[in-house]
Design a protein around this motif. Sequence first.
Motif, PDB file in Angstrom:
ATOM      1  N   TRP A  19       0.843  -1.194   0.000  1.00  0.00           N
ATOM      2  CA  TRP A  19       0.000   0.000   0.000  1.00  0.00           C
ATOM      3  C   TRP A  19       0.875   1.239   0.000  1.00  0.00           C
ATOM      4  O   TRP A  19       2.029   1.216   0.428  1.00  0.00           O
ATOM      5  CB  TRP A  19      -0.858   0.049   1.250  1.00  0.00           C
ATOM      6  N   THR A  20       0.279   2.326  -0.402  1.00  0.00           N
ATOM      7  CA  THR A  20       0.905   3.637  -0.284  1.00  0.00           C
ATOM      8  C   THR A  20       0.234   4.368   0.884  1.00  0.00           C
ATOM      9  O   THR A  20      -0.805   3.927   1.392  1.00  0.00           O
ATOM     10  CB  THR A  20       0.704   4.466  -1.569  1.00  0.00           C
ATOM     11  N   LEU A  21       0.811   5.484   1.274  1.00  0.00           N
ATOM     12  CA  LEU A  21       0.173   6.305   2.309  1.00  0.00           C
ATOM     13  C   LEU A  21      -1.197   6.777   1.838  1.00  0.00           C
ATOM     14  O   LEU A  21      -2.141   6.887   2.628  1.00  0.00           O
ATOM     15  CB  LEU A  21       1.034   7.525   2.644  1.00  0.00           C
ATOM     16  N   TYR A  22      -1.290   7.042   0.543  1.00  0.00           N
ATOM     17  CA  TYR A  22      -2.561   7.490  -0.021  1.00  0.00           C
ATOM     18  C   TYR A  22      -3.641   6.430   0.198  1.00  0.00           C
ATOM     19  O   TYR A  22      -4.753   6.746   0.611  1.00  0.00           O
ATOM     20  CB  TYR A  22      -2.397   7.795  -1.508  1.00  0.00           C
ATOM     21  N   ARG A  23      -3.304   5.179  -0.051  1.00  0.00           N
ATOM     22  CA  ARG A  23      -4.266   4.086   0.148  1.00  0.00           C
ATOM     23  C   ARG A  23      -4.650   3.988   1.614  1.00  0.00           C
ATOM     24  O   ARG A  23      -5.826   3.824   1.953  1.00  0.00           O
ATOM     25  CB  ARG A  23      -3.658   2.768  -0.348  1.00  0.00           C
ATOM     26  N   LEU A  24      -3.676   4.079   2.508  1.00  0.00           N
ATOM     27  CA  LEU A  24      -3.968   4.028   3.942  1.00  0.00           C
ATOM     28  C   LEU A  24      -4.883   5.177   4.338  1.00  0.00           C
ATOM     29  O   LEU A  24      -5.822   5.000   5.117  1.00  0.00           O
ATOM     30  CB  LEU A  24      -2.684   4.053   4.764  1.00  0.00           C
ATOM     31  N   ALA A  25      -4.626   6.358   3.801  1.00  0.00           N
ATOM     32  CA  ALA A  25      -5.467   7.517   4.110  1.00  0.00           C
ATOM     33  C   ALA A  25      -6.913   7.246   3.696  1.00  0.00           C
ATOM     34  O   ALA A  25      -7.851   7.545   4.450  1.00  0.00           O
ATOM     35  CB  ALA A  25      -4.929   8.754   3.403  1.00  0.00           C
ATOM     36  N   LYS A  26      -7.090   6.670   2.517  1.00  0.00           N
ATOM     37  CA  LYS A  26      -8.446   6.357   2.039  1.00  0.00           C
ATOM     38  C   LYS A  26      -9.096   5.287   2.909  1.00  0.00           C
ATOM     39  O   LYS A  26     -10.249   5.421   3.312  1.00  0.00           O
ATOM     40  CB  LYS A  26      -8.418   5.872   0.584  1.00  0.00           C
ATOM     41  N   GLU A  27      -8.355   4.210   3.195  1.00  0.00           N
ATOM     42  CA  GLU A  27      -8.910   3.102   3.975  1.00  0.00           C
ATOM     43  C   GLU A  27      -9.242   3.520   5.408  1.00  0.00           C
ATOM     44  O   GLU A  27     -10.223   3.073   5.978  1.00  0.00           O
ATOM     45  CB  GLU A  27      -7.944   1.915   4.001  1.00  0.00           C
ATOM     46  N   GLY A  28      -8.403   4.372   5.996  1.00  0.00           N
ATOM     47  CA  GLY A  28      -8.607   4.788   7.377  1.00  0.00           C
ATOM     48  C   GLY A  28      -9.398   6.075   7.523  1.00  0.00           C
ATOM     49  O   GLY A  28      -9.603   6.558   8.635  1.00  0.00           O
ATOM     50  N   GLU A  29      -9.831   6.626   6.393  1.00  0.00           N
ATOM     51  CA  GLU A  29     -10.569   7.890   6.387  1.00  0.00           C
ATOM     52  C   GLU A  29      -9.798   8.970   7.140  1.00  0.00           C
ATOM     53  O   GLU A  29     -10.317   9.640   8.028  1.00  0.00           O
ATOM     54  CB  GLU A  29     -11.983   7.698   6.942  1.00  0.00           C
ATOM     55  N   ILE A  30      -8.519   9.118   6.751  1.00  0.00           N
ATOM     56  CA  ILE A  30      -7.610  10.101   7.334  1.00  0.00           C
ATOM     57  C   ILE A  30      -7.165  11.008   6.195  1.00  0.00           C
ATOM     58  O   ILE A  30      -7.008  10.548   5.066  1.00  0.00           O
ATOM     59  CB  ILE A  30      -6.345   9.408   7.913  1.00  0.00           C
ATOM     60  N   SER A  31      -6.915  12.262   6.482  1.00  0.00           N
ATOM     61  CA  SER A  31      -6.425  13.124   5.407  1.00  0.00           C
ATOM     62  C   SER A  31      -4.991  12.695   5.065  1.00  0.00           C
ATOM     63  O   SER A  31      -4.192  12.365   5.941  1.00  0.00           O
ATOM     64  CB  SER A  31      -6.467  14.600   5.800  1.00  0.00           C
ATOM     65  N   TYR A  32      -4.704  12.701   3.781  1.00  0.00           N
ATOM     66  CA  TYR A  32      -3.378  12.300   3.314  1.00  0.00           C
ATOM     67  C   TYR A  32      -2.307  13.209   3.923  1.00  0.00           C
ATOM     68  O   TYR A  32      -1.243  12.755   4.307  1.00  0.00           O
ATOM     69  CB  TYR A  32      -3.319  12.335   1.779  1.00  0.00           C
ATOM     70  N   SER A  33      -2.616  14.493   4.022  1.00  0.00           N
ATOM     71  CA  SER A  33      -1.617  15.433   4.549  1.00  0.00           C
ATOM     72  C   SER A  33      -1.255  15.115   5.999  1.00  0.00           C
ATOM     73  O   SER A  33      -0.113  15.283   6.406  1.00  0.00           O
ATOM     74  CB  SER A  33      -2.096  16.878   4.420  1.00  0.00           C
ATOM     75  N   THR A  34      -2.212  14.625   6.773  1.00  0.00           N
ATOM     76  CA  THR A  34      -1.928  14.255   8.167  1.00  0.00           C
ATOM     77  C   THR A  34      -0.896  13.133   8.215  1.00  0.00           C
ATOM     78  O   THR A  34       0.084  13.207   8.964  1.00  0.00           O
ATOM     79  CB  THR A  34      -3.227  13.802   8.877  1.00  0.00           C
ATOM     80  N   LEU A  35      -1.119  12.106   7.403  1.00  0.00           N
ATOM     81  CA  LEU A  35      -0.169  10.985   7.375  1.00  0.00           C
ATOM     82  C   LEU A  35       1.180  11.427   6.823  1.00  0.00           C
ATOM     83  O   LEU A  35       2.231  11.114   7.383  1.00  0.00           O
ATOM     84  CB  LEU A  35      -0.717   9.851   6.520  1.00  0.00           C
ATOM     85  N   SER A  36       1.148  12.132   5.721  1.00  0.00           N
ATOM     86  CA  SER A  36       2.377  12.564   5.071  1.00  0.00           C
ATOM     87  C   SER A  36       3.213  13.437   6.004  1.00  0.00           C
ATOM     88  O   SER A  36       4.431  13.261   6.116  1.00  0.00           O
ATOM     89  CB  SER A  36       2.032  13.321   3.786  1.00  0.00           C
ATOM     90  N   ASN A  37       2.562  14.360   6.698  1.00  0.00           N
ATOM     91  CA  ASN A  37       3.281  15.244   7.624  1.00  0.00           C
ATOM     92  C   ASN A  37       3.920  14.458   8.767  1.00  0.00           C
ATOM     93  O   ASN A  37       5.023  14.781   9.204  1.00  0.00           O
ATOM     94  CB  ASN A  37       2.354  16.325   8.176  1.00  0.00           C
ATOM     95  N   SER A  38       3.224  13.435   9.249  1.00  0.00           N
ATOM     96  CA  SER A  38       3.794  12.615  10.328  1.00  0.00           C
ATOM     97  C   SER A  38       5.112  11.998   9.880  1.00  0.00           C
ATOM     98  O   SER A  38       6.093  11.991  10.622  1.00  0.00           O
ATOM     99  CB  SER A  38       2.830  11.508  10.739  1.00  0.00           C
ATOM    100  N   PHE A  39       5.138  11.483   8.654  1.00  0.00           N
ATOM    101  CA  PHE A  39       6.351  10.846   8.158  1.00  0.00           C
ATOM    102  C   PHE A  39       7.428  11.869   7.817  1.00  0.00           C
ATOM    103  O   PHE A  39       8.600  11.666   8.118  1.00  0.00           O
ATOM    104  CB  PHE A  39       6.036   9.966   6.945  1.00  0.00           C
ATOM    105  N   GLN A  40       7.051  12.969   7.186  1.00  0.00           N
ATOM    106  CA  GLN A  40       8.050  13.967   6.802  1.00  0.00           C
ATOM    107  C   GLN A  40       8.693  14.612   8.020  1.00  0.00           C
ATOM    108  O   GLN A  40       9.880  14.915   8.021  1.00  0.00           O
ATOM    109  CB  GLN A  40       7.411  15.044   5.917  1.00  0.00           C
TER     110      GLN A  40
END
Length: 154
Positions: A19-40
């Motif tokens: 999976w990509t972060l984008y897929r996780l964001a969709k599956e978990g109903e989380i904004s992509y930017s929230t996940l991306s910012n956590s990693f960056q």
Amino acid sequence: MREEYVLKRVTQLLKERNWTLYRLAKEGEISYSTLSNSFQRNNVPSVSTLIRICDGFGITMAEFFDEGGTMPKQLTISDQQLITDFHRLPRNDKNLVSAYMQGLLKVASALEEESGQQEVQGDEQVQSEEQVQGQELDEEQAQDEEKELEQEIE
């Protein structure tokens, strides 16, 4: 448990599922930017975000933090409901549901590959834009330094 464990565990689960972060964001109903910012920023997600991450992966928090992998898979509430509904179906309908699920998995896999390619292209574009901005800033700094030197000489 160390804070870096959380991001490493998310990365591990992403790789296991391809999976990509984008897929996780969709599956978990989380904004992509929230996940991306956590990693960056190398920041541990909040507890509420972590709950959504686990929901997206279809695992419990206990399974997420099971470092040794010794805990047997626990069913989430939605897993339990799905199994209950499935057991209530006649045998022929169970076969149809299984076939349908296999088809959905194939479609989801194809869509994931396509969205992963788009995500990579988007990341490359962002990186090139950041490089251009960085070069412009470097040029501006050099010009400012030249002006300062000229003023000092005068």
